[in-house]
Design a protein around this motif. Structure first.
Motif, mmCIF file in Angstrom:
data_model
loop_
_atom_site.group_PDB
_atom_site.id
_atom_site.type_symbol
_atom_site.label_atom_id
_atom_site.label_comp_id
_atom_site.label_asym_id
_atom_site.label_seq_id
_atom_site.Cartn_x
_atom_site.Cartn_y
_atom_site.Cartn_z
ATOM 1 N N SER A 101 32.069 -0.445 -27.969
ATOM 2 C CA SER A 101 33.140 -1.160 -27.272
ATOM 3 C C SER A 101 33.620 -2.381 -28.040
ATOM 4 O O SER A 101 34.570 -3.040 -27.606
ATOM 5 N N GLY A 102 32.976 -2.711 -29.153
ATOM 6 C CA GLY A 102 33.379 -3.864 -29.939
ATOM 7 C C GLY A 102 32.901 -5.191 -29.386
ATOM 8 O O GLY A 102 33.314 -6.254 -29.870
ATOM 9 N N MET A 103 32.022 -5.164 -28.377
ATOM 10 C CA MET A 103 31.567 -6.396 -27.750
ATOM 11 C C MET A 103 30.463 -7.061 -28.566
ATOM 12 O O MET A 103 29.621 -6.391 -29.167
ATOM 13 N N THR A 104 30.436 -8.375 -28.521
ATOM 14 C CA THR A 104 29.348 -9.172 -29.075
ATOM 15 C C THR A 104 28.430 -9.580 -27.934
ATOM 16 O O THR A 104 28.890 -10.156 -26.931
ATOM 17 N N LEU A 105 27.140 -9.274 -28.044
ATOM 18 C CA LEU A 105 26.175 -9.604 -26.994
ATOM 19 C C LEU A 105 25.799 -11.075 -27.070
ATOM 20 O O LEU A 105 25.588 -11.629 -28.154
ATOM 21 N N LEU A 106 25.702 -11.715 -25.900
ATOM 22 C CA LEU A 106 25.336 -13.119 -25.798
ATOM 23 C C LEU A 106 24.035 -13.273 -25.024
ATOM 24 O O LEU A 106 23.760 -12.526 -24.086
ATOM 25 N N ALA A 107 23.270 -14.286 -25.389
ATOM 26 C CA ALA A 107 22.098 -14.657 -24.609
ATOM 27 C C ALA A 107 22.546 -15.387 -23.339
ATOM 28 O O ALA A 107 23.657 -15.914 -23.257
ATOM 29 N N ASP A 108 21.678 -15.398 -22.351
ATOM 30 C CA ASP A 108 21.916 -16.130 -21.106
ATOM 31 C C ASP A 108 20.855 -17.231 -21.001
ATOM 32 O O ASP A 108 19.675 -16.928 -20.851
ATOM 33 N N PRO A 109 21.243 -18.505 -21.096
ATOM 34 C CA PRO A 109 22.596 -19.051 -21.201
ATOM 35 C C PRO A 109 23.057 -19.149 -22.645
ATOM 36 O O PRO A 109 22.261 -19.052 -23.574
ATOM 37 N N THR A 110 24.365 -19.335 -22.806
ATOM 38 C CA THR A 110 24.977 -19.611 -24.110
ATOM 39 C C THR A 110 25.939 -20.783 -23.947
ATOM 40 O O THR A 110 26.699 -20.830 -22.978
ATOM 41 N N GLN A 111 25.899 -21.713 -24.895
ATOM 42 C CA GLN A 111 26.842 -22.827 -24.877
ATOM 43 C C GLN A 111 27.876 -22.636 -25.979
ATOM 44 O O GLN A 111 27.521 -22.275 -27.101
ATOM 45 N N GLU A 194 20.007 -30.571 -19.084
ATOM 46 C CA GLU A 194 19.236 -30.038 -20.207
ATOM 47 C C GLU A 194 20.135 -29.655 -21.377
ATOM 48 O O GLU A 194 19.803 -29.892 -22.545
ATOM 49 N N HIS A 195 21.284 -29.064 -21.063
ATOM 50 C CA HIS A 195 22.180 -28.589 -22.123
ATOM 51 C C HIS A 195 23.248 -29.621 -22.491
ATOM 52 O O HIS A 195 24.075 -29.342 -23.371
ATOM 53 N N ARG A 196 23.234 -30.758 -21.821
ATOM 54 C CA ARG A 196 24.170 -31.840 -22.131
ATOM 55 C C ARG A 196 25.614 -31.335 -22.138
ATOM 56 O O ARG A 196 26.385 -31.576 -23.078
ATOM 57 N N THR A 197 25.949 -30.649 -21.083
ATOM 58 C CA THR A 197 27.283 -30.058 -20.995
ATOM 59 C C THR A 197 28.028 -30.611 -19.798
ATOM 60 O O THR A 197 27.422 -30.985 -18.779
ATOM 61 N N GLY A 198 29.339 -30.690 -19.915
ATOM 62 C CA GLY A 198 30.158 -31.166 -18.823
ATOM 63 C C GLY A 198 30.823 -30.068 -18.020
ATOM 64 O O GLY A 198 31.500 -30.334 -17.027
ATOM 65 N N ARG A 199 30.618 -28.812 -18.450
ATOM 66 C CA ARG A 199 31.248 -27.689 -17.750
ATOM 67 C C ARG A 199 30.308 -26.490 -17.755
ATOM 68 O O ARG A 199 29.684 -26.171 -18.772
ATOM 69 N N LEU A 200 30.223 -25.823 -16.624
ATOM 70 C CA LEU A 200 29.427 -24.601 -16.466
ATOM 71 C C LEU A 200 30.320 -23.537 -15.846
ATOM 72 O O LEU A 200 31.018 -23.799 -14.860
ATOM 73 N N ILE A 201 30.297 -22.335 -16.432
ATOM 74 C CA ILE A 201 31.036 -21.191 -15.883
ATOM 75 C C ILE A 201 30.036 -20.065 -15.664
ATOM 76 O O ILE A 201 29.269 -19.717 -16.573
ATOM 77 N N HIS A 202 30.025 -19.487 -14.452
ATOM 78 C CA HIS A 202 29.088 -18.400 -14.157
ATOM 79 C C HIS A 202 29.657 -17.502 -13.069
ATOM 80 O O HIS A 202 30.673 -17.806 -12.433
ATOM 81 N N GLY A 203 28.975 -16.378 -12.871
ATOM 82 C CA GLY A 203 29.315 -15.444 -11.804
ATOM 83 C C GLY A 203 28.143 -15.269 -10.862
ATOM 84 O O GLY A 203 27.508 -16.218 -10.442
ATOM 85 N N HIS A 204 27.884 -14.025 -10.480
ATOM 86 C CA HIS A 204 26.734 -13.557 -9.705
ATOM 87 C C HIS A 204 26.846 -13.793 -8.204
ATOM 88 O O HIS A 204 26.541 -12.898 -7.419
#
Length: 249
Positions: A101-111, A194-204
């Motif tokens: 499918s041409g997809m690149t697999l990502l770990a969970d989480p990924t920044q 922990e990830h020092r991030t200002g934005r989180l995007i998720h589903g589930h």
């Protein structure tokens, strides 16, 4: 198959919880139109888990698996990269299908750096720590040895096990309080800190929304991507920020 339009240029799209299956052609058709009409030409598409209702292995036999691979491969060939993060329904998806499918697999989480904003991507199930029974099950079934053993089972047996797991999951949900199946707010803050991030995007959680969180005095944002059952939708981001789009199938 041609994907030549450029409506999504300068934008990045996020979807999750499509739960595609041959039994739900409306969602499949809506997804394919979404790829053609909106995502074509975009900077990227991120699929944050549960692309399929169930995934028994890369020999998955549903027609939707083959059709989706063709559509995604065409999108990638036309210049829009597609990234995939495992969900709780399709954690068995592996390199063979990703390559088709041409997809690149990502770990969970990924920044990622999203137009200058550090953005954390997750499927979202690990944020639901109040559902201890699910978290215990997740740890067992996602163990690399467990997945390796499952892939060696005959396909018919894996299909039967997947049906039983889906039925068991639905039965268990009926006896759980709704709030324990949502994210734990303290866990959200912990992860963002922990990830020092200002934005989180998720589903589930199937609860599309934009949320604000205070993390060490900083105003942070959390975007929940919609499911694709009675409705459909996505989160789209550009240099100016993000927006949530939801509509009926």
């Amino acid at each position: 198959m041609s994907l030549t339009s450029k409506p999504g240029a300068g934008r990045t799209y996020f979807v999750a919880d499509l739960h595609l299956t041959d039994e739900r052609p409306a969602a499949t058709g809506r997804f394919f139109r979404f790829l053609q009409d909106e995502v074509a030409g975009a900077d990227a598409l991120y699929i944050l888990g549960d692309l399929f209702e169930a995934w028994i292995g890369d020999d998955h036999g549903e027609a939707v698996a083959n059709d989706t691979a063709q559509r995604l491969a065409a999108l990638v060939a036309a210049g829009t990269p597609v990234y995939f993060m495992h969900g709780n329904r399709d954690f068995m998806l592996a390199g063979r299908y990703a390559a088709r499918s041409g997809m690149t697999l990502l770990a969970d989480p990924t920044q990622i750096d999203l137009y200058g904003m550090p953005t954390l991507l997750m499927h979202g199930d690990t944020l639901c720590i109040d559902d201890t029974a699910y978290q215990d099950f997740r740890r067992r079934v996602r163990h690399p040895l467990t997945r390796a053993l499952l892939r060696r089972l005959p396909r018919m047996l894996r299909q039967r096990m997947a049906r039983q797991a889906r039925a068991g999951s639905e039965a268990a949900k009926a006896h759980k309080a709704a709030e324990i199946m949502d994210v734990n707010e303290a866990e959200v803050v912990r992860v963002m800190r922990e990830h020092r991030t200002g934005r989180l995007i998720h589903g589930h959680t199937h609860r599309p929304a934009q949320h604000a969180h205070q993390v060490d005095g900083r105003e942070c944002e959390r975007w929940v991507v919609p499911d694709w059952y009675a409705r459909w939708g996505y989160v789209v981001c550009d240099a100016a920020g993000c927006a949530l789009r939801v509509g009926d199938l």
